[in-house]
Structure formats: structure tokens, C-alpha cells
Motif scaffolding. Structure first.
Motif, short mmCIF file in Angstrom:
data_model
loop_
_atom_site.label_atom_id
_atom_site.label_comp_id
_atom_site.label_asym_id
_atom_site.label_seq_id
_atom_site.Cartn_x
_atom_site.Cartn_y
_atom_site.Cartn_z
N TRP A 1 -0.85 4.74 -6.79
CA TRP A 1 -2.20 4.39 -6.35
C TRP A 1 -2.51 2.94 -6.74
CZ3 TRP A 1 -7.29 7.05 -8.42
CH2 TRP A 1 -8.36 6.68 -7.61
N LEU A 2 -2.24 2.61 -7.99
CA LEU A 2 -2.49 1.24 -8.46
C LEU A 2 -1.61 0.25 -7.69
CD1 LEU A 2 -3.85 -0.72 -10.44
CD2 LEU A 2 -2.03 -0.21 -12.08
N HIS A 3 -0.35 0.60 -7.52
CA HIS A 3 0.60 -0.27 -6.79
C HIS A 3 0.11 -0.50 -5.35
CE1 HIS A 3 4.50 -1.84 -5.45
NE2 HIS A 3 4.43 -1.01 -4.44
N SER A 4 -0.38 0.57 -4.71
CA SER A 4 -0.88 0.46 -3.34
C SER A 4 -2.11 -0.44 -3.28
CB SER A 4 -1.22 1.85 -2.78
OG SER A 4 -0.09 2.69 -2.78
N LEU A 5 -3.00 -0.30 -4.27
CA LEU A 5 -4.19 -1.16 -4.33
C LEU A 5 -3.80 -2.61 -4.55
CD1 LEU A 5 -6.43 1.18 -6.52
CD2 LEU A 5 -6.97 0.45 -4.19
N PHE A 6 -2.85 -2.84 -5.45
CA PHE A 6 -2.39 -4.21 -5.73
C PHE A 6 -1.75 -4.82 -4.48
CE2 PHE A 6 -3.53 -4.02 -10.02
CZ PHE A 6 -3.24 -5.23 -10.64
N ASN A 7 -0.93 -4.04 -3.78
CA ASN A 7 -0.28 -4.54 -2.56
C ASN A 7 -1.31 -4.94 -1.51
OD1 ASN A 7 2.37 -4.48 -3.25
ND2 ASN A 7 2.92 -2.70 -2.03
N ALA A 8 -2.34 -4.12 -1.39
CA ALA A 8 -3.34 -4.34 -0.34
C ALA A 8 -4.28 -5.51 -0.66
CB ALA A 8 -4.15 -3.06 -0.11
N PHE A 9 -4.63 -5.67 -1.94
CA PHE A 9 -5.64 -6.68 -2.30
C PHE A 9 -5.05 -7.95 -2.92
CE2 PHE A 9 -8.18 -2.75 -2.16
CZ PHE A 9 -9.20 -3.18 -1.32
N ASP A 10 -3.72 -8.05 -2.93
CA ASP A 10 -3.08 -9.27 -3.42
C ASP A 10 -2.73 -10.14 -2.21
OD1 ASP A 10 -1.61 -11.27 -4.53
OD2 ASP A 10 -0.12 -9.99 -5.50
N GLN B 1 -7.47 -8.03 -11.52
CA GLN B 1 -7.65 -7.92 -12.98
C GLN B 1 -8.57 -6.76 -13.33
OE1 GLN B 1 -9.10 -11.89 -13.79
NE2 GLN B 1 -7.04 -12.72 -14.17
N GLN B 2 -9.62 -6.61 -12.52
CA GLN B 2 -10.57 -5.50 -12.74
C GLN B 2 -9.87 -4.15 -12.54
OE1 GLN B 2 -13.81 -5.24 -9.93
NE2 GLN B 2 -15.16 -4.24 -11.40
N LEU B 3 -9.06 -4.06 -11.48
CA LEU B 3 -8.31 -2.82 -11.22
C LEU B 3 -7.38 -2.49 -12.39
CD1 LEU B 3 -7.23 -3.13 -7.46
CD2 LEU B 3 -8.76 -1.41 -8.42
N HIS B 4 -6.69 -3.49 -12.87
CA HIS B 4 -5.77 -3.29 -13.99
C HIS B 4 -6.51 -2.74 -15.20
CE1 HIS B 4 -2.58 -4.27 -16.92
NE2 HIS B 4 -1.78 -4.12 -15.87
N LYS B 5 -7.68 -3.28 -15.45
CA LYS B 5 -8.50 -2.85 -16.60
C LYS B 5 -8.97 -1.40 -16.40
CE LYS B 5 -12.58 -4.13 -19.29
NZ LYS B 5 -13.77 -5.02 -19.36
N ILE B 6 -9.42 -1.08 -15.18
CA ILE B 6 -9.92 0.28 -14.89
C ILE B 6 -8.80 1.31 -15.10
CG2 ILE B 6 -10.74 1.82 -13.06
CD1 ILE B 6 -12.17 -0.66 -11.85
N PHE B 7 -7.59 0.99 -14.61
CA PHE B 7 -6.49 1.95 -14.69
C PHE B 7 -5.91 2.06 -16.10
CE2 PHE B 7 -6.71 2.09 -10.17
CZ PHE B 7 -6.02 3.23 -9.77
N ASN B 8 -6.23 1.10 -16.95
CA ASN B 8 -5.74 1.15 -18.33
C ASN B 8 -6.72 1.83 -19.28
OD1 ASN B 8 -3.16 0.11 -18.19
ND2 ASN B 8 -3.86 -2.01 -18.29
#
Length: 759
Positions: A462-471, A521-528
Motif C-alpha cells: 500500500w505504501l509502495h503504491s502510494l509512493f509510486n503514484a505521488f512521487d 514524507q507525511q505518508l512515511h510518518k503516518i505508516f510508521n
């Protein structure tokens, strides 16, 4: 699939809701091929299937490794050092040399860049150096420095069956880099091992005693009791002629070929030869069976495919006896069932992959077909060619020493001990399995590991998919590169007048660079955080989608409009190609945003992550609708639209894009084209098949009462056939053809016969 085992269920879930690479294995007869078909039919990912050999690729419904990745037939050394002259006979490549002469067309490049799942079938034959070469090529083409360029890989195969082939001269060099030649010895697998999942439910055998012997043989634990049990079936003077239905399994091609040829020669009666119908690209090296099929009445044959029809009258490996033959007919009898059937031709497809320019989905294109009777002479077969077959009766010729795994492969073809004959006693020497493989098998994941890994990897996916889409780093960089490209243009170059437009688009896309980094960065923080809040992730994802989509959508429209303008300008082909590359990245970015928004919604709602739930009509028609809007804008701007189909590729009403569905049967494809009012000959041309094959499809459609005979043949011809069939007894059409000669074609006779045998 009915009642999936736990291992099969986990495999499907790992494929659809994680990015974890998997090694799927299992003993002979555990359903690996069946599960492969289920994965291809149900995954939402852009999937490509490859195999080490042409025949294996054809059987898996894919392409060869070397053709997809443009790999030369050479050993690969995983370093950048200068290549010494090892041998004039054997060729070696390394990263430098491979990258230097590497050329790939745009179609294959697009397939690799849009690929999300790579399935490698028959992985037991895959060499470690070839897998490292695949990894190197995928990183290079995708420009992503992750294993396989960030693509999930599913390895399928039984390592205790067919091993990799390495010549001694090659191994003398490769052993400096590798401990062994199996795929798991590759550098990429040593650093990033896949999850090891084993199918353990055996479907082929039900005899517990036989299963125990096979397991012991497989894992080098065969006991004297096992050997004693097997040697009860030794019959050195076993006579095939008086024992119908048995096939000899031998280790040598020449022995099998000689046995089959001699047995056919010994039969009295007329010999018939049958040849395939080949259309398009279908090289002889991937022919699934011999081009010439030689038969006589009484010949022992076996089927090499499963029956695709509803009544399932035969399976891959089923034995039979030729009952009657004519120029265009083959009838096979199954003595134990007291049943005779007509053999229908089977269609093999040679495919290549391409990317749908509108949806960026990886799709298959049939480039050639091979249509032949799916049977072969079966008094004897090699152990190698028996891979994947199931026999009720077999005589094993074990006079030659078996290679590791061959004894297991040969015995595991049988359903039970009842059908076993050994032509000589089984010896203990030479039948041990590879210790490296047995050691690697200790990595098999327990159900607890699978359960825990699935939870962790799903969140990572899920995180990887979000990163791929928003990077958007790569997209922004490509626009920046495009701006710099104007500096090298000559002052009077046609491209230079578009520089102002390019700067405007670059400035727009540059505005998303910083917000994108902050959101990641916000996503990374939320998932951690200790406890993830999916609903909060969805809120942030939706807000980010609305912000980024608006900007990307505007740039995409301007880019498509510019392409529409430039493609009508002379001497700007290179510039046009540059714009098409930017367009590919723009559309891909938008479609990824749409997919990840839907994925997030599915996860929050607790639904299954599957192809069915991830179908987005909005994404499927996005580019088509955008092109229509652009065409209207261009009309208004130019007032000089050239209405020429060769010049304009997309002025049409938006068609509702069909969602990605499971692959249709070949007969369904024919029916669909028939409903579009194409003639039989037009359908044959469209489908790259011969008219005779299409006529055979219609025989089936008439039999199923989907198409009426009167829709195909004129009324007067039907009446003539009705008279001719008055004394017909319902089996071979050969006699009718002999009586009436050229008055009726074989196709007309078959069509009429089908109308009599409705189901």
C-alpha cells in the motif's frame, strides 16, 4: 479454482496485495500449472509470462526469456571487468558488454517499463547467470535501482525435476562467480531471497504407499523397503504388443523414436500423414509436436493437451488407439471405456506482449498460430518429454543410470503402482537428488510465517503504491531534460518555436515537486506510527489526488494538443517522438493516481484486492476522452483539420473501453467477430488462422446451437447435404466424401454433421 489449498490461497494474496517476490514450488501433480492459470486470470497487475525454452513458454502462454529481454545466447558474468578471451567456442558477456551492444525496440521497452508482475515458469531450468542478466536488464530499462527494477517476480517450478544446462567449459569460468547454477544461486536471489511457498496437496496420486515412496525418492530417503516394493513390478520380458495401453519411459530420444517408428511399421494397413496449419510467425523451434503426424489404424497414441470442451473426454497424457482414419479425420478408441471419439485439431498461439497506449495495460498480441491434432505416437517417450503428463500405465526402462531427479520424474507420472512395470530392477546408485536443492528447500515458509509476512507486506505494498503514484521526481526531471534539449537545437530548427510552450509546461509541473516531497514524507510518518489509521490515510490520499490531478491533467491536455499540432508538421519526427515519450509518462502518472485512489478505498472498506475490484472505467477511458476533447480544441484553433485516417489517428466517438477480462476461448473470439458481420474468410485473416480452423469453430458453434447451419450455408446446399446424409450412420465422413467427391467440401460435411449431433 475449486477449494484452493492454503498455500495456493496465500500465493494469490501475495501476488495481488503485496510486491513480495515468490518461489512457488511443489511435487509433481500438485497443481502448479493450474494455479498459474488462475493467477493470470485474476491478477490486477500488468503481467508478463516467460520461460527458459520456446516449448515451455508456449505451454505457459508466454514468451522466451531471451526474446523478451533481448539477451544474447552467452554466459553472463556479473561484473564490469574487461572480458578476457576465454574460448573461441563459448561466448561470455558482462554488464559492460551487455549494456554496450544492447538494443531493444520501443514495444518491448514499453512492456518492461509498464510490467508489474513477471512470472518465470519452469524455473528449474533457469541458470543463475541468466537470472542476474535479467535483473541487470530490467534495472537498466526501467531506470530503477531495485531488484528487477522494482517488479514483483513469481518463480514457478520443481527444482527436483529438470535442472539447468551448463557446459563444462562455461562452468570452468562461471564457478568463480557462482556456487551452483540453480536460479537461487544468482547474486540477486542471494541478496533478495523470495518467499518460498510449496503446494503440498497431491492431485495425481491417491495411493498413500506410492506417495510415501515418491516422497522418499524425492528427498534422498529411499529405503531398502521402498526398493523392494518397486522391484515387485519388474518384468524384463514385458511385451508391449500383448499389453495394450502401456507406454515405455526411457532416458534417450533415439530409443523412444526407434520404438515408435518400428511399432508403427509393424502395423498392417494404410499409413496416413497429417500436417499442421501454420499462419503468421511460428518458428519451427517452438513447434509443440512434430510437423508430420504419421498414423495407422491400431497405432497407440497419447493426447498432449487437455480437452477444452465441456465433456472433457481426454487429458494431457491419456492413451488411446487409432480406431479409423481418413484424409481429414482421426478417430481414437479408449478400450477400457469402450468409447470412440473424433479428434479435433488444437490451436497453439505464438504471442508477443505490447502496451495499450490508452490504458498502459500490458496486453497479448497473437502473431502466429499452429493448428494440429494434439496427439503423438505413444509406444515410448523420454522422461524429459513426459514432464507434466499423467499416465495410468507405464513401463520404465531404467537400464541406463538415471540423472538426479529422473527416477522421481518418471515414477511420479503414474497415478498409482497398479499401472507400473519396471523393465529392469531399480538400482540405488545414480538416482540421488541434488543436495543443494534439498538444502534450499529448508527455506520453505510455514503457515505462521506466511500469515505474518502477508500482513506486513500488504501494508508495504500500500505504501509502495502510494509512493509510486505521488512521487513525480522522474516526470519533473524528464520535463527539465526536455527544456535543456532546446539549447542544442540550431537557431532555425522547427523545434525552437515550441520552446516557450515547453517552458510554460515545465513551470507548471515544477510547482508539484516540493508538495510531492512533503506529502511523501507525511505518508512515511503516518505508516510508521504504532497504530495505522486507514481512514486518515484515505482522507490525505483523496486531498493529494485532487491537488496533483488538476495540474497533471492540465499539462496532459496541453501536451496532447501540441502532439496534434506537431504531427502535421514536416521534418520534426525526432521532436514528435520526444513528445510521445513525455506523453507516455504523463498518462502513466495520471493512471497510477487513479488506481492508487481506488486501491486505498478498497483497503479502507476491507474488500479483496483483486482485478475485479480494481476495474476503473474512469481510468480506462481517460485518454480516449482527453483525445476527443483535444480534437475539438484543435478544430477550433486551426479550422483546417485534414480529415484523413492515415493522418489523424484519433478522431472518433469515445468507445467505452472494455474492462480487462479473463482470456476468451478461441471459439468465443471467432463468435464475437461473426457477430460483427465478418465472413469466415475475414475472421481467418483477422485472427491469423486458416479458414479450415474457423470452419471447425463453426462446427462446434452449430453443435452447441449458438449458430444455425442456415446462417452459414445456402438453402440449396443444405438440402443437397440432407439427401447425402440419409444413410449416414454417424461416425466417419470419409465414406461420404468418397461417394460425393468434390460436390461437398470437408468443411460443408462437417458443418452438416454438427447440426445432427446437437448438445
Amino acid at each position: 479454482m475449486e477449494s484452493l489449498s492454503a498455500a495456493a490461497t496465500y500465493t494469490l494474496r501475495f501476488i495481488n496485495q503485496t510486491n513480495k517476490s515468490i518461489f512457488l514450488t511443489g511435487k509433481a501433480g500438485t497443481g502448479k500449472t493450474t494455479l498459474l492459470k488462475e493467477i493470470i486470470a485474476t491478477t490486477h497487475k500488468n503481467t508478463v509470462v516467460v520461460a527458459p525454452t520456446g516449448i515451455a513458454a508456449l505451454n505457459a502462454g508466454g514468451v522466451t526469456i531471451h526474446s523478451l529481454f533481448q539477451l544474447p545466447f552467452a554466459a553472463f558474468l556479473p561484473d564490469n571487468k574487461e572480458l578476457p578471451n576465454f574460448s573461441p567456442t563459448y561466448k561470455f558477456e558482462n554488464r559492460n558488454s551487455l549494456g554496450r551492444h544492447f538494443k531493444m525496440n520501443n514495444v518491448k521497452r514499453a512492456v518492461i517499463r509498464n510490467m508489474e508482475l513477471l512470472i518465470i515458469d519452469e524455473v528449474s531450468m533457469l541458470r543463475a547467470d541468466v537470472l542476474d542478466a535479467i535483473d541487470f536488464m530490467m534495472r537498466k530499462v526501467r531506470r530503477i535501482e531495485k531488484p528487477f527494477g522494482g517488479v514483483q517476480v513469481l518463480f514457478i517450478g520443481d527444482l527436483l525435476q529438470l535442472p539447468p544446462v551448463v557446459k563444462n567449459e562455461e562452468w570452468d569460468v562461471l564457478k568463480k562467480y557462482y556456487r551452483g547454477m540453480f536460479f537461487f544461486h544468482s547474486h540477486v536471489m542471494q541478496q533478495f531471497p523470495p518467499l518460498y511457498i510449496e503446494l503440498d496437496k497431491i492431485f495425481r496420486q491417491t495411493d498413500a504407499e506410492f506417495i510415501d515412496v515418491l516422497n522418499n525418492l524425492r528427498y534422498n530417503k529411499i529405503t531398502s523397503n521402498d526398493v523392494q516394493l518397486l522391484n515387485q513390478f519388474v518384468q524384463p520380458n514385458f511385451d508391449l504388443k500383448t499389453n495394450k495401453g502401456y507406454i515405455i519411459l526411457t532416458t534417450h530420444n533415439t530409443k523412444a523414436d526407434t520404438t515408435n517408428a518400428k511399432s508403427l511399421e509393424d502395423l498392417k494397413g494404410k499409413e496416413f500423414s497429417y500436417f499442421p496449419e501454420i499462419t503468421g510467425e511460428f518458428p519451427d523451434k517452438i513447434y509443440p509436436l512434430d510437423e508430420q503426424l504419421r498414423l495407422k489404424v491400431g497405432a497407440q497414441i497419447m493426447f498432449i493437451k487437455n480437452d477444452l470442451n465441456f465433456d472433457k473426454q481426454f487429458y494431457n497424457g491419456k492413451m488411446g488407439v487409432i480406431h479409423s482414419l481418413s484424409e481429414k479425420e482421426i478417430f481414437v478408441n479408449f478400450p477400457e471405456e469402450n468409447k470412440t471419439i473424433e479428434v479435433e485439431r488444437y490451436e497453439w498461439q505464438n504471442i508477443r506482449y505490447k502496451v495499450d497506449e490508452n490504458t498502459k495495460e500490458v496486453t497479448e498480441e497473437v502473431i502466429g498460430t499452429f493448428v494440429h491434432y494434439p496427439i503423438k505416437l505413444a509406444w515410448a517417450i523420454t522422461v524429459h518429454k513426459s514432464q507434466g503428463l499423467t499416465f495410468d500405465k507405464a513401463a520404465l526402462d531404467v537400464s541406463q543410470v538415471f540423472a538426479p531427479g529422473q527416477a522421481y520424474v518418471a515414477l511420479s507420472r503414474l497415478r498409482s503402482l497398479k499401472g507400473l512395470i519396471l523393465l529392469s530392477p531399480l538400482r540405488m546408485n545414480g538416482i540421488s537428488s541434488d543436495e543443494e536443492v534439498l538444502s534450499y528447500a529448508e527455506n520453505k515458509a510455514t503457515e505462521e510465517i506466511l500469515k505474518n509476512e502477508l500482513t506486513v507486506e500488504t501494508l508495504q505494498f500500500w505504501l509502495h503504491s502510494l509512493f509510486n503514484a505521488f512521487d513525480f521526481k522522474q516526470l519533473v526531471q524528464e520535463w527539465r531534460n526536455h527544456i535543456f534539449s532546446y539549447k542544442s537545437e540550431a537557431p532555425k530548427s522547427p523545434k525552437t518555436k515550441h520552446e516557450k510552450w515547453a517552458i510554460e509546461q515545465h513551470d507548471k509541473i515544477a510547482t508539484i515537486a516540493e508538495p510531492s516531497i512533503k506529502f511523501l514524507q507525511q505518508l512515511h510518518k503516518i505508516f510508521n506510527e504504532t497504530e495505522l489509521q486507514p481512514e486518515f490515510v484515505k482522507q490525505r490520499c483523496d486531498a493529494a489526488y485532487d491537488y496533483f490531478f488538476k495540474i497533471l491533467d492540465e499539462i496532459t491536455e496541453e501536451l496532447l494538443l501540441k502532439i496534434e499540432e506537431v504531427k502535421r508538421t514536416k521534418k520534426v519526427k525526432t521532436f514528435h517522438d520526444e513528445l510521445l515519450e513525455l506523453e507516455d509518462l504523463q498518462i502513466k502518472a495520471i493512471l497510477q493516481l487513479k488506481k492508487v485512489k481506488l486501491l486505498t478505498q478498497i483497503i479502507v472498506e476491507g474488500k479483496e484486492i483483486s482485478k475485479k475490484n480494481l476495474i476503473s472505467e474512469d481510468a480506462n477511458v481517460y485518454k480516449i476522452n482527453k483525445l476527443v476533447k483535444v480534437s475539438e480544441r484543435f478544430k477550433a484553433i486551426s479550422n483546417s483539420l485534414v480529415e484523413d485516417e492515415d493522418d489523424v489517428s484519433y478522431y472518433y466517438e469515445p468507445k467505452k473501453k472494455k474492462t480487462k477480462e479473463p482470456k476468451k476461448s478461441t471459439i468465443e473470439d471467432t463468435l464475437e467477430l461473426w457477430k460483427q458481420n465478418l465472413t469466415i474468410y475475414e475472421i481467418a485473416k483477422e485472427r491469423k488462422l486458416t479458414p479450415q480452423t474457423i470452419f471447425n469453430h463453426f462446427s462446434k458453434l452449430i453443435q452447441m446451437e449458438i449458430v444455425q447451419l442456415s446462417e452459414i450455408l445456402p438453402e440449396d446446399k443444405v438440402k443437397e447435404l440432407e439427401v447425402a446424409f440419409q444413410d449416414y450412420k454417424g461416425e466417419s465422413l470419409g465414406e461420404l466424401k468418397e461417394i460425393h467427391g468434390d460436390k461437398f467440401s470437408w468443411d460443408e460435411l462437417r458443418l452438416y454433421k454438427a447440426s445432427l449431433v446437437k448438445k
